[in-house]
Scaffold this active site. Structure first.
Site, short mmCIF file in Angstrom:
data_model
loop_
_atom_site.label_atom_id
_atom_site.label_comp_id
_atom_site.label_asym_id
_atom_site.label_seq_id
_atom_site.Cartn_x
_atom_site.Cartn_y
_atom_site.Cartn_z
N TYR A 152 5.61 -4.03 18.04
CA TYR A 152 4.73 -3.54 19.11
C TYR A 152 5.40 -3.65 20.49
CZ TYR A 152 1.02 -3.67 15.60
OH TYR A 152 0.26 -3.47 14.47
N LYS A 197 9.28 -8.85 4.51
CA LYS A 197 9.79 -7.74 3.70
C LYS A 197 11.31 -7.94 3.66
CE LYS A 197 9.07 -3.77 1.59
NZ LYS A 197 8.44 -3.71 0.26
N ASP A 199 3.92 -6.19 0.66
CA ASP A 199 3.21 -5.27 -0.24
C ASP A 199 2.51 -6.05 -1.35
OD1 ASP A 199 5.82 -5.89 -0.87
OD2 ASP A 199 6.31 -3.96 -1.77
N ASP A 238 -1.52 -7.97 11.76
CA ASP A 238 -2.55 -7.05 12.23
C ASP A 238 -3.28 -6.44 11.03
OD1 ASP A 238 -4.05 -5.34 13.73
OD2 ASP A 238 -2.40 -4.15 14.53
N ASP A 258 -7.17 -7.90 9.01
CA ASP A 258 -8.34 -7.05 8.83
C ASP A 258 -8.74 -7.00 7.36
OD1 ASP A 258 -8.47 -6.49 11.50
OD2 ASP A 258 -8.72 -4.33 11.24
#
Ligand code: NAD
Length: 356
Positions: free
Chosen positions: A141, A191, A223, A247, A251
């Protein structure tokens, strides 16, 4: 203990739920012999109305000079037409940046009596109690180069995932420290099979872990983690994530527990910690005394635990919430047949009554 707490109620339901959390903190202070000083400040749309800006200098100074900040929510339809830089929501970014809040902690805990509110089967979610620790000020970001440029035959969009050893080490420490107050298990998400930044992430997390031999560390690809959160969420205690993965996964984790009105959060950094519910200002229900104050009250419990190290007092709030729900008290958003629907203030009063 003496502590100064900045109280930024903000807009919409923020003005109803924050007083309930303050009420609970006052009851805790009285019962356990602490002196909490509460100082109110303006933020968001309400600050725009009074002072013309969403994050006045006075509020920033108040936050910096306080031991902790309790925030409600900001925003609403009235301010949606304003230029981006002047909108209420800008205040949150400003506050995070100015307070150096690099760690976002979001617990997802299922209260057993609310299992029906989740979209998942009871046997999968019953007993969930996990904490997502998300890095908040680095990664893709913020990394450079970034932008969209014209190239022959079209355009090219670029973002860059960047992490330094220092940034990884400080968030890893937050996760290990948090795990020590819980079930002592950290799952670090990356990852590393594809991304170099993740390879460094894994290496630094492993290095920091040496100082925490009492905490169990496992690494998991993002994943797989997204899948495991749905398949068997009970396996997790603390999930340590970079900004992007955190992020998305926070959620996903929040949804497991069903109701947005129940979930607290903490953001930690160099200065005062910031504690707030994960939901917004809910303009559709504001001013009606029907908002659920539990997310904000649970955020106050996080404040006691993380900023003030008052674990016993934080537990007392948690237990009071459970007892109140057990007795059948429900705000409208979590109501079910056979329960007693109460308003925002009645829920706050009941939790205060049920404090040990
Ligand atoms: P929201 O979280 O305010 O509301 C989403 C839905 O959840 C609504 O139906 C609302 O009634 C319900 N809800 C939220 N909190 C609740 C509570 N405590 N009890 C019962 N029900 C609750 O999200 P939104 O509607 O997308 O946004 C409304 C405003 O809030 C916007 O201006 C947005 O920018 C702002 N916002 C602020 C924050 C923040 O201050 N941290 C976060 C998200 C959104």
């Amino acid at each position: 203990m003496k502590a100064k707490i900045a109280v930024l109620a903000g807009d919409g339901v923020g003005r109803e739920i924050v007083p309930e959390a303050v009420k609970v903190l006052k009851a805790v202070a009285e019962r356990y012999g602490h002196a909490f000083e509460f100082i109110a400040g303006d933020i968001g749309g309400q600050a725009i109305e009074k002072m013309g800006v969403p994050l006045p200098q006075e509020t920033l100074i108040l936050a910096k000079q306080s031991d902790a900040v309790l925030l409600g929510a900001v925003g609403g339809p009235k301010w949606e037409g304003l230029p981006y830089g002047l909108r209420p929501e800008r205040a949150l970014l400003g506050l995070r940046e100015q307070l150096g809040l690099f760690a976002n902690l979001r617990p997802a805990k299922l209260y057993p009596m609310l299992a029906e509110a989740s979209t998942l089967k009871r046997e999968v979610i019953e007993g969930i109690d996990l904490l997502v620790v998300r890095e908040l000020t680095g990664g893709i970001y913020f990394g450079k180069p970034k932008g969209i440029e014209t190239i022959p035959g079209g355009e090219r969009g670029v973002n860059t995932e960047v992490y330094t050893t220092g940034e990884i080490a400080r968030i890893a420490k937050v996760a290990f420290e948090a795990a020590r107050k819980r079930r002592k298990k950290v799952t670090s998400v990356d990852k590393a099979n594809v991304l170099e930044s993740s390879e460094l992430w894994r290496r630094v997390v492993t290095e920091v872990h040496r100082a925490y031999p009492d905490v169990e560390l496992t690494h998991m690809y993002v994943d797989n983690c997204a899948m495991q959160l749905i398949r068997n969420p009970k396996q997790f205690d603390v999930l340590l994530c970079n900004n992007l993965f955190g992020d998305i996964l926070s959620d996903e984790a929040a949804m497991l527990t069903g109701s947005i009105g129940m979930l607290p959060s903490a953001s930690l950094g160099a200065h005062a910690g910031l504690y707030e519910p994960i939901h917004g200002s809910a303009p559709d229900i504001a001013g009606k005394n029907i908002a659920n104050p539990i997310a904000t009250i649970a955020s106050a419990a996080m404040m006691l635990s993380y900023t003030f190290n008052l674990g016993k007092e934080a537990d007392a709030i948690e237990q009071a919430i459970v007892k109140t729900l057990d007795l059948g008290y429900r705000t409208k958003d979590i109501a079910a047949p056979g329960t007693r629907i109460v308003g925002t203030t009645e829920m706050g009063d009941a939790i205060v009554r049920n404090l040990r």
